[in-house]
Design a protein around this motif. Structure first.
Motif, PDB file in Angstrom:
ATOM      1  N   THR A  79       0.816  -1.219   0.000  1.00 24.43           N
ATOM      2  CA  THR A  79       0.000   0.000   0.000  1.00 24.43           C
ATOM      3  C   THR A  79       0.848   1.266   0.000  1.00 24.43           C
ATOM      4  O   THR A  79       0.309   2.366  -0.056  1.00 24.43           O
ATOM      5  CB  THR A  79      -0.937   0.029   1.225  1.00 24.43           C
ATOM      6  N   ALA A  80       2.168   1.106   0.038  1.00 25.24           N
ATOM      7  CA  ALA A  80       3.062   2.264   0.118  1.00 25.24           C
ATOM      8  C   ALA A  80       3.098   3.036  -1.189  1.00 25.24           C
ATOM      9  O   ALA A  80       2.836   2.496  -2.265  1.00 25.24           O
ATOM     10  CB  ALA A  80       4.476   1.805   0.473  1.00 25.24           C
ATOM     11  N   VAL A  81       3.427   4.292  -1.084  1.00 25.85           N
ATOM     12  CA  VAL A  81       3.685   5.153  -2.231  1.00 25.85           C
ATOM     13  C   VAL A  81       5.088   5.716  -2.026  1.00 25.85           C
ATOM     14  O   VAL A  81       5.435   6.152  -0.933  1.00 25.85           O
ATOM     15  CB  VAL A  81       2.653   6.295  -2.329  1.00 25.85           C
ATOM     16  N   ILE A  82       5.882   5.700  -3.065  1.00 25.34           N
ATOM     17  CA  ILE A  82       7.257   6.175  -3.002  1.00 25.34           C
ATOM     18  C   ILE A  82       7.363   7.493  -3.768  1.00 25.34           C
ATOM     19  O   ILE A  82       6.880   7.597  -4.900  1.00 25.34           O
ATOM     20  CB  ILE A  82       8.232   5.150  -3.633  1.00 25.34           C
ATOM     21  N   VAL A  83       7.992   8.491  -3.152  1.00 26.19           N
ATOM     22  CA  VAL A  83       8.279   9.755  -3.836  1.00 26.19           C
ATOM     23  C   VAL A  83       9.799   9.872  -3.911  1.00 26.19           C
ATOM     24  O   VAL A  83      10.479   9.899  -2.894  1.00 26.19           O
ATOM     25  CB  VAL A  83       7.692  10.965  -3.078  1.00 26.19           C
ATOM     26  N   ARG A  84      10.302   9.904  -5.131  1.00 27.29           N
ATOM     27  CA  ARG A  84      11.744  10.064  -5.374  1.00 27.29           C
ATOM     28  C   ARG A  84      11.948  11.339  -6.178  1.00 27.29           C
ATOM     29  O   ARG A  84      11.171  11.639  -7.090  1.00 27.29           O
ATOM     30  CB  ARG A  84      12.295   8.882  -6.171  1.00 27.29           C
ATOM     31  N   VAL A  85      13.019  12.044  -5.862  1.00 24.49           N
ATOM     32  CA  VAL A  85      13.321  13.254  -6.619  1.00 24.49           C
ATOM     33  C   VAL A  85      14.442  12.934  -7.601  1.00 24.49           C
ATOM     34  O   VAL A  85      15.508  12.467  -7.214  1.00 24.49           O
ATOM     35  CB  VAL A  85      13.729  14.409  -5.678  1.00 24.49           C
ATOM     36  N   ARG A  86      14.159  13.152  -8.862  1.00 19.40           N
ATOM     37  CA  ARG A  86      15.126  12.951  -9.938  1.00 19.40           C
ATOM     38  C   ARG A  86      15.244  14.271 -10.705  1.00 19.40           C
ATOM     39  O   ARG A  86      14.238  14.771 -11.227  1.00 19.40           O
ATOM     40  CB  ARG A  86      14.680  11.843 -10.902  1.00 19.40           C
ATOM     41  N   GLU A  87      16.444  14.811 -10.731  1.00 25.14           N
ATOM     42  CA  GLU A  87      16.683  16.069 -11.439  1.00 25.14           C
ATOM     43  C   GLU A  87      15.658  17.128 -11.043  1.00 25.14           C
ATOM     44  O   GLU A  87      15.011  17.743 -11.885  1.00 25.14           O
ATOM     45  CB  GLU A  87      16.694  15.828 -12.952  1.00 25.14           C
ATOM     46  N   ASP A  88      15.483  17.296  -9.727  1.00 27.14           N
ATOM     47  CA  ASP A  88      14.579  18.292  -9.140  1.00 27.14           C
ATOM     48  C   ASP A  88      13.100  18.046  -9.430  1.00 27.14           C
ATOM     49  O   ASP A  88      12.274  18.922  -9.221  1.00 27.14           O
ATOM     50  CB  ASP A  88      14.949  19.715  -9.587  1.00 27.14           C
ATOM     51  N   THR A  89      12.750  16.861  -9.933  1.00 30.31           N
ATOM     52  CA  THR A  89      11.356  16.534 -10.216  1.00 30.31           C
ATOM     53  C   THR A  89      10.921  15.364  -9.343  1.00 30.31           C
ATOM     54  O   THR A  89      11.518  14.287  -9.412  1.00 30.31           O
ATOM     55  CB  THR A  89      11.178  16.160 -11.703  1.00 30.31           C
ATOM     56  N   PRO A  90       9.892  15.571  -8.508  1.00 28.71           N
ATOM     57  CA  PRO A  90       9.400  14.444  -7.705  1.00 28.71           C
ATOM     58  C   PRO A  90       8.661  13.432  -8.578  1.00 28.71           C
ATOM     59  O   PRO A  90       7.799  13.799  -9.365  1.00 28.71           O
ATOM     60  CB  PRO A  90       8.430  15.094  -6.711  1.00 28.71           C
ATOM     61  N   LEU A  91       9.045  12.165  -8.454  1.00 25.54           N
ATOM     62  CA  LEU A  91       8.385  11.080  -9.177  1.00 25.54           C
ATOM     63  C   LEU A  91       7.654  10.210  -8.161  1.00 25.54           C
ATOM     64  O   LEU A  91       8.243   9.778  -7.171  1.00 25.54           O
ATOM     65  CB  LEU A  91       9.408  10.241  -9.943  1.00 25.54           C
ATOM     66  N   VAL A  92       6.389   9.946  -8.405  1.00 24.49           N
ATOM     67  CA  VAL A  92       5.571   9.172  -7.480  1.00 24.49           C
ATOM     68  C   VAL A  92       5.278   7.810  -8.097  1.00 24.49           C
ATOM     69  O   VAL A  92       4.818   7.728  -9.240  1.00 24.49           O
ATOM     70  CB  VAL A  92       4.247   9.906  -7.169  1.00 24.49           C
TER      71      VAL A  92
END
Length: 140
Positions: free
Chosen positions: A53-66
């Motif tokens: 059920t988790a959601v991951i937010v990663r920042v790549r090149e100043d852009t958050p990816l969900v």
């Protein structure tokens, strides 16, 4: 001193347990929480929903990816935690030894930073912000 007792949990193994064993583990966790509360050392605790059920937010090149769900290479995930306030690491270890922990699982102990750990200026800012939030809650 505040410590987080982090429950590393194997969801697959837990799902394979019979309901009685699952219930017993939950009961033991609740009992530990009551013991901590009775001694005045309880701050917070909670089990977590399954990793799926988790959601991951990663920042790549100043852009958050969900993205949905974790991408973990291990079977052990963060299953829950206790935050306790005790006098020493030795005392935190003593509490962790009381936590229900099936074979192959573990309780990780990590000290929690306080604003004072970052200096008096940061602590003063934190106190002001906490006071402001408390005032806003009173008004709501």
């Amino acid at each position: 001193m505040k410590f987080m007792l982090i429950v590393h949990h194997n969801e697959d193994a837990f799902e394979k347990m019979d309901k009685e064993t699952q219930s017993q583990l939950l009961t033991e966790s609740i009992e530990l929480t009551h013991q901590l509360h009775a001694t005045g050392q309880y701050v917070h605790a909670s089990p977590l929903h399954p990793a799926a059920t988790a959601v991951i937010v990663r920042v790549r090149e100043d852009t958050p990816l969900v993205t949905d769900g974790p991408f973990i290479e291990t079977k052990e995930i963060l299953g829950g935690y206790w935050i306790i306030e005790v006098a020493s690491l030795a005392e935190a270890i003593a509490w962790a030894r009381k936590a229900p922990c099936p074979a192959g699982e573990m309780i990780e102990i990590r000290e929690v930073y306080t604003p004072e750990d970052f200096g008096p200026e940061v602590a003063a800012i934190e106190r002001r912000q906490m006071d402001q939030m408390a005032e806003q809650e009173k008004k709501a």
